[in-house]
Design an enzyme around this catalytic site. Structure first.
Site, PDB file in Angstrom:
ATOM      1  CG  HIS A   1       1.260   1.510  -4.497  1.00 15.96           C
ATOM      2  ND1 HIS A   1       0.522   0.346  -4.421  1.00 15.96           N
ATOM      3  CD2 HIS A   1       2.127   1.470  -3.444  1.00 15.96           C
ATOM      4  CE1 HIS A   1       0.922  -0.362  -3.373  1.00 15.96           C
ATOM      5  NE2 HIS A   1       1.887   0.294  -2.763  1.00 15.96           N
TER       6      HIS A   1
ATOM      7  CG  ASP B   1      -0.858   0.367  -7.671  1.00 21.46           C
ATOM      8  OD1 ASP B   1       0.336   0.478  -7.998  1.00 21.46           O
ATOM      9  OD2 ASP B   1      -1.225  -0.105  -6.568  1.00 21.46           O
TER      10      ASP B   1
ATOM     11  CB  SER C   1       1.730  -1.521   0.037  1.00 19.55           C
ATOM     12  OG  SER C   1       2.844  -1.415  -0.815  1.00 19.55           O
TER      13      SER C   1
END
Length: 369
Positions: free
Chosen positions: A347, A314, A146
């Site tokens: 995500h 995502d 991330s």
């Protein structure tokens, strides 16, 4: 229970990309496994916005870490073979110097006098911890998840030759407008909370409402619509679970779920630190290193091999951004494995879909010699 955190004092002054400097700053980190005599078996993990350096249990702190099922003997990050390091981001309140830390010049917390933070600063601080602190001049593998994936790109751009292989997890070479818009709303919710007091909140008055909304917005975007539908559909709360005193109180299970997440997050993360790291994520752009072109920026990163993992569901870091990273690293000469997963968790999949991420990461690391 002990504290497994160790601390590396950063160079003083530690100069920041956007101006300003820190004196007496430090970053927190934890380690697993044993560093080889040649110091050539180290894996560095850079985290998302909110996690600490406690990625997994260890002897000093047996509590489960945020990536517990991935790190340990025989796991994807095999500590029988590798020495694994996780550094808490500079600017995070999980042990590293941040906006909540004491400014040695004043004896009071920095708050908004903390210098503007960039992910390049996060990368440089982690680099110092690894090289100066642990004596590791070249990483066997650099892993970024991330926001940490963007910090990892910065690390490799700023310190050529310091990384042999790279694992990019659910990240991006630059923030896209949707992600910037969400983070902007999160920051606005915090700043508009009357208890934020222009960053001067204290223990009694804390912008809990703003942090709650920010967390809920985050959780909504970390998962996919498919995940929300599958878990909650339109299931309503039982009558005794509803707040009858509020005319617009929670009625659906999904609302209660988000409230629970927000409650657990509140008072667990410093609001000003959240603001600084959030904005640093928006500012990062690989194109700055390629005369305004992302692919030219990525072309400046040279590693032997790379694994790039993305998830089709995502919405915060879309799969096409992982494809761009894979193409860019490949064009620069790396042998690249690109893994596109269909995990429904969006995500957050790298924290939840352990089976598929273990297979991809363990398989990649198993090939490294």
């Amino acid at each position: 229970m002990g504290d497994a955190r160790r601390y590396h004092p950063l160079s003083s002054p530690f100069r920041m990309k956007r101006g300003g400097e820190l004196h007496g700053a430090r970053v927190a980190y934890e380690t697993w496994g044993t560093l080889a005599p040649a110091r050539d078996n180290a894996i560095l993990i850079l985290t998302g916005l909110s996690p600490s350096a406690h990625a997994a249990a260890n002897a000093e702190d047996p509590t489960p870490g945020w990536w517990e099922a991935m790190i340990g003997p025989g796991r994807a990050f095999d500590t029988d073979r590798f020495f694994v390091v996780c550094v808490n981001s500079l600017g995070s309140d999980k042990g590293s110097t941040c906006a909540a830390s004491i400014d040695p010049a004043t004896g009071t917390p920095y708050r908004l006098t903390f210098p503007e933070l960039s992910l390049e600063d996060v990368a440089n601080a982690a680099y110092e911890a690894v090289t100066d602190g642990l004596g590791i001049m070249r990483l066997a593998c650099l892993v970024g998840c991330s926001m940490g994936g963007m910090s990892a790109l910065a690390y490799m751009l700023l310190h050529p030759g310091s990384v042999r292989t790279h694992i990019s997890v659910d990240t991006a070479p630059q923030a896209q407008p949707f992600a910037i818009a969400i983070r902007s709303l999160q920051r606005e919710a915090i700043r508009l909370d009357p208890h934020w007091h222009g960053g001067q909140y204290d223990g009694d008055e804390w912008p809990e409402h703003g942090m709650s909304i920010a967390r809920k917005l985050g959780v909504i975007t970390y998962r996919s619509a498919m995940e929300w539908n599958g878990r909650f559909a339109r299931i309503r709360l039982d009558s005794d679970e509803r707040d009858g005193s509020s005319p617009f109180g929670f009625e659906f299970q999904v609302e209660s779920y988000l409230e629970g997440h927000a409650r657990r997050f509140n008072r667990q993360f410093d609001p000003n630190s959240y603001l600084y790291l959030s904005r640093a994520s928006d500012w990062f752009d690989v194109a700055e290193y390629g005369d305004g072109d992302v692919m030219r920026g990525l072309a400046r990163i040279h590693v032997d091999e790379a694994l790039v993992i993305g998830v089709s569901t995502d919405i915060l870091f879309p799969l096409e951004q992982q494809e761009t990273i894979a193409k860019g690293l490949g064009a620069a000469g790396a042998r690249v494995d690109f893994v596109a997963l269909d995990s429904p968790q969006g995500h957050d999949a790298f924290l939840v879909d352990i089976e598929n991420y273990s297979r991809a990461i363990g398989g990649f690391l198993g090939k490294i010699r």
